[in-house]
Scaffold this motif. Structure first.
Motif, PDB file in Angstrom:
ATOM      1  N   GLY A  93       0.815  -1.210   0.000  1.00  0.00           N
ATOM      2  CA  GLY A  93       0.000   0.000   0.000  1.00  0.00           C
ATOM      3  C   GLY A  93       0.840   1.247   0.000  1.00  0.00           C
ATOM      4  N   SER A  94       0.195   2.323   0.424  1.00  0.00           N
ATOM      5  CA  SER A  94       0.926   3.583   0.553  1.00  0.00           C
ATOM      6  C   SER A  94       0.793   4.064   1.993  1.00  0.00           C
ATOM      7  CB  SER A  94       0.379   4.630  -0.417  1.00  0.00           C
ATOM      8  OG  SER A  94      -0.962   4.898  -0.104  1.00  0.00           O
ATOM      9  N   CYS A  95       1.712   4.926   2.385  1.00  0.00           N
ATOM     10  CA  CYS A  95       1.656   5.455   3.751  1.00  0.00           C
ATOM     11  C   CYS A  95       2.073   6.916   3.736  1.00  0.00           C
ATOM     12  CB  CYS A  95       2.570   4.647   4.678  1.00  0.00           C
ATOM     13  SG  CYS A  95       4.328   4.843   4.331  1.00  0.00           S
ATOM     14  N   THR A 162      -8.624   6.866  11.402  1.00  0.00           N
ATOM     15  CA  THR A 162      -9.029   8.170  10.867  1.00  0.00           C
ATOM     16  C   THR A 162      -7.988   8.698   9.877  1.00  0.00           C
ATOM     17  OG1 THR A 162      -8.043   9.158  12.853  1.00  0.00           O
ATOM     18  CG2 THR A 162     -10.434   8.910  12.835  1.00  0.00           C
ATOM     19  N   PHE A 163      -8.474   9.103   8.719  1.00  0.00           N
ATOM     20  CA  PHE A 163      -7.603   9.781   7.749  1.00  0.00           C
ATOM     21  C   PHE A 163      -7.607  11.280   8.067  1.00  0.00           C
ATOM     22  CE2 PHE A 163      -6.541  11.751   3.707  1.00  0.00           C
ATOM     23  CZ  PHE A 163      -5.544  10.916   3.203  1.00  0.00           C
ATOM     24  N   TYR A 164      -8.768  11.771   8.475  1.00  0.00           N
ATOM     25  CA  TYR A 164      -8.905  13.167   8.901  1.00  0.00           C
ATOM     26  C   TYR A 164      -9.062  13.168  10.411  1.00  0.00           C
ATOM     27  CZ  TYR A 164      -9.769  13.564   3.947  1.00  0.00           C
ATOM     28  OH  TYR A 164      -9.638  13.485   2.590  1.00  0.00           O
ATOM     29  N   ALA A 181       5.420   6.200  10.295  1.00  0.00           N
ATOM     30  CA  ALA A 181       4.533   6.271   9.133  1.00  0.00           C
ATOM     31  C   ALA A 181       3.099   5.956   9.552  1.00  0.00           C
ATOM     32  CB  ALA A 181       4.992   5.290   8.048  1.00  0.00           C
ATOM     33  N   VAL A 182       2.139   6.473   8.781  1.00  0.00           N
ATOM     34  CA  VAL A 182       0.724   6.238   9.081  1.00  0.00           C
ATOM     35  C   VAL A 182       0.037   5.614   7.874  1.00  0.00           C
ATOM     36  CG1 VAL A 182       0.132   8.640   8.482  1.00  0.00           C
ATOM     37  CG2 VAL A 182      -1.459   7.299   9.875  1.00  0.00           C
ATOM     38  N   GLU A 183      -0.786   4.624   8.152  1.00  0.00           N
ATOM     39  CA  GLU A 183      -1.664   4.022   7.134  1.00  0.00           C
ATOM     40  C   GLU A 183      -2.890   3.501   7.879  1.00  0.00           C
ATOM     41  OE1 GLU A 183      -1.641   0.050   6.671  1.00  0.00           O
ATOM     42  OE2 GLU A 183      -1.344   0.586   8.766  1.00  0.00           O
ATOM     43  N   MET A 184      -3.684   2.605   7.299  1.00  0.00           N
ATOM     44  CA  MET A 184      -4.982   2.345   7.920  1.00  0.00           C
ATOM     45  C   MET A 184      -5.375   0.868   8.058  1.00  0.00           C
ATOM     46  SD  MET A 184      -7.101   5.563   6.320  1.00  0.00           S
ATOM     47  CE  MET A 184      -8.309   5.577   7.624  1.00  0.00           C
ATOM     48  N   VAL A 206       6.032   5.543   0.353  1.00  0.00           N
ATOM     49  CA  VAL A 206       5.660   6.816   0.982  1.00  0.00           C
ATOM     50  C   VAL A 206       5.014   7.689  -0.086  1.00  0.00           C
ATOM     51  CG1 VAL A 206       6.524   8.850   2.197  1.00  0.00           C
ATOM     52  CG2 VAL A 206       7.576   6.601   2.611  1.00  0.00           C
ATOM     53  N   SER A 207       3.699   7.958   0.063  1.00  0.00           N
ATOM     54  CA  SER A 207       2.982   8.738  -0.958  1.00  0.00           C
ATOM     55  C   SER A 207       2.888  10.209  -0.584  1.00  0.00           C
ATOM     56  CB  SER A 207       1.580   8.176  -1.173  1.00  0.00           C
ATOM     57  OG  SER A 207       0.850   8.232   0.034  1.00  0.00           O
ATOM     58  N   ASP A 208       3.065  10.491   0.715  1.00  0.00           N
ATOM     59  CA  ASP A 208       3.022  11.876   1.168  1.00  0.00           C
ATOM     60  C   ASP A 208       3.783  11.970   2.484  1.00  0.00           C
ATOM     61  OD1 ASP A 208       0.264  10.407   1.612  1.00  0.00           O
ATOM     62  OD2 ASP A 208       0.554  11.696   3.357  1.00  0.00           O
ATOM     63  N   ASN A 209       4.224  13.161   2.797  1.00  0.00           N
ATOM     64  CA  ASN A 209       4.934  13.333   4.064  1.00  0.00           C
ATOM     65  C   ASN A 209       4.226  14.413   4.879  1.00  0.00           C
ATOM     66  OD1 ASN A 209       6.885  14.384   6.055  1.00  0.00           O
ATOM     67  ND2 ASN A 209       8.189  12.788   5.174  1.00  0.00           N
ATOM     68  N   LEU A 210       3.784  14.033   6.067  1.00  0.00           N
ATOM     69  CA  LEU A 210       2.964  14.941   6.871  1.00  0.00           C
ATOM     70  C   LEU A 210       3.799  16.026   7.548  1.00  0.00           C
ATOM     71  CD1 LEU A 210       1.195  12.284   6.500  1.00  0.00           C
ATOM     72  CD2 LEU A 210      -0.042  13.080   8.496  1.00  0.00           C
ATOM     73  N   VAL A 211       5.145  15.879   7.508  1.00  0.00           N
ATOM     74  CA  VAL A 211       6.018  16.904   8.100  1.00  0.00           C
ATOM     75  C   VAL A 211       6.455  17.899   7.024  1.00  0.00           C
ATOM     76  CG1 VAL A 211       8.165  17.310   9.373  1.00  0.00           C
ATOM     77  CG2 VAL A 211       6.824  15.235   9.801  1.00  0.00           C
TER      78      VAL A 211
HETATM   79  N1  HPA Z   1      -3.055   8.687   6.494  1.00  0.00           N
HETATM   80  C1  HPA Z   1      -3.498   7.445   6.409  1.00  0.00           C
HETATM   81  N2  HPA Z   1      -3.190   6.633   5.430  1.00  0.00           N
HETATM   82  C2  HPA Z   1      -2.364   7.072   4.474  1.00  0.00           C
HETATM   83  C3  HPA Z   1      -1.860   8.353   4.500  1.00  0.00           C
HETATM   84  C4  HPA Z   1      -2.221   9.199   5.568  1.00  0.00           C
HETATM   85  O1  HPA Z   1      -1.790  10.357   5.655  1.00  0.00           O
HETATM   86  N3  HPA Z   1      -1.084   8.514   3.395  1.00  0.00           N
HETATM   87  C5  HPA Z   1      -1.112   7.339   2.740  1.00  0.00           C
HETATM   88  N4  HPA Z   1      -1.890   6.463   3.383  1.00  0.00           N
END
Ligand code: HPA
Length: 238
Positions: A93-95, A162-164, A181-184, A206-211
């Motif tokens: 997946g992605s995280c 939660t994604f949001y 890292a975060v995923e679900m 890693v699809s995005d970086n929250l920092v």
């Molecule tokens: N949150 C949860 N799952 C994810 C994220 C995220 O920011 N990015 C990719 N998968």
């Protein structure tokens, strides 16, 4: 005897391999079957949660979508393990990265998966259980990544419901405990695998970086994903 089926998987006699790759998106499963498997047959279309079985470098391999979130991956993985005999389940997946050093496209292996989900409560343990990936699978994929010169990080991720998030500092608080890292989904997969005594591993790009707030473009997502599929499929060598 009629061919096994469940409320969510109806193979109508089509085979399911002991080793299965589990992307969240069913169309990714179709893409993997079309691109990486030979002689692929579709074994599931219930709720469009597409699943396929074929061979990869001569070894039987299945791939199926799981949907998003622990409830979804938990029901599919439970049925795959308990009804269809899967013994090696690899989530791909992605995280989201929770530390600045996690670059887009980097590969993450979930050594462990912390969670804010209540899924683990049903196992009624006398303490806090730590969802952990199969060391054998993790070690194998980690070595395969290093052999190919692919940057790889292994450690503790968080499987969040939660994604949001309602609170601004939710992911920051996990990061302070070394969760990177975060995923679900992973904590649910690891719990089901452990309870059944089978092997599971989750790996992500890693699809995005929250920092740093960097985000992958759709093209970048595709490249990183192809590399990860090839690495995930190396578990068929075991
Ligand atoms: N949150 C949860 N799952 C994810 C994220 C995220 O920011 N990015 C990719 N998968």
């Amino acid at each position: 005897m009629s061919a096994p089926s469940t409320p969510h998987i109806n193979p109508q006699g089509a085979p399911i391999a002991e080793t299965i790759l589990l992307p969240g998106d069913p169309l990714r499963a179709k893409f993997i079957a079309d691109t990486f498997l030979e002689d692929a047959v579709q074994f599931n279309s219930v709720r469009n949660m597409l699943g396929y079985t074929g061979t990869y470098q001569g070894r039987e391999l299945s791939v199926m979508g799981t949907g998003m979130g622990i409830p979804s991956i938990a029901l599919y993985s439970w049925e795959l393990i308990h009804v269809f005999g899967c013994t090696r389940l690899v989530r791909i997946g992605s995280c989201g990265g929770l530390t600045a050093d996690l670059a887009l496209n980097d590969l993450v292996l979930a050594q462990a998966a912390s969670t804010d989900s209540n899924y683990l409560a049903q196992f009624d343990l006398p303490g806090t259980w730590a969802p952990t990936g199969s060391f054998r699978l993790l070690n194998h994929v980690h070595r395969a990544a290093e052999d190919r010169g692919i940057p790889v990080h292994a450690g503790n991720v968080v499987s969040s419901d939660t994604f949001y998030h309602a609170q601004d500092d939710t992911t920051e608080r996990w990061a302070r405990m070394g969760v990177f890292a975060v995923e679900m989904e992973t904590a649910g997969l690891y719990a089901n695998a452990a309870a059944a005594g089978v092997e599971a591993l989750a790996m992500f790009t890693v699809s995005d970086n929250l920092v740093t707030h960097e985000k992958m473009t759709p093209e970048q997502r595709q490249t990183g994903f192809g590399q990860m599929i090839e690495l995930a499929a190396t578990v068929t060598e075991l």
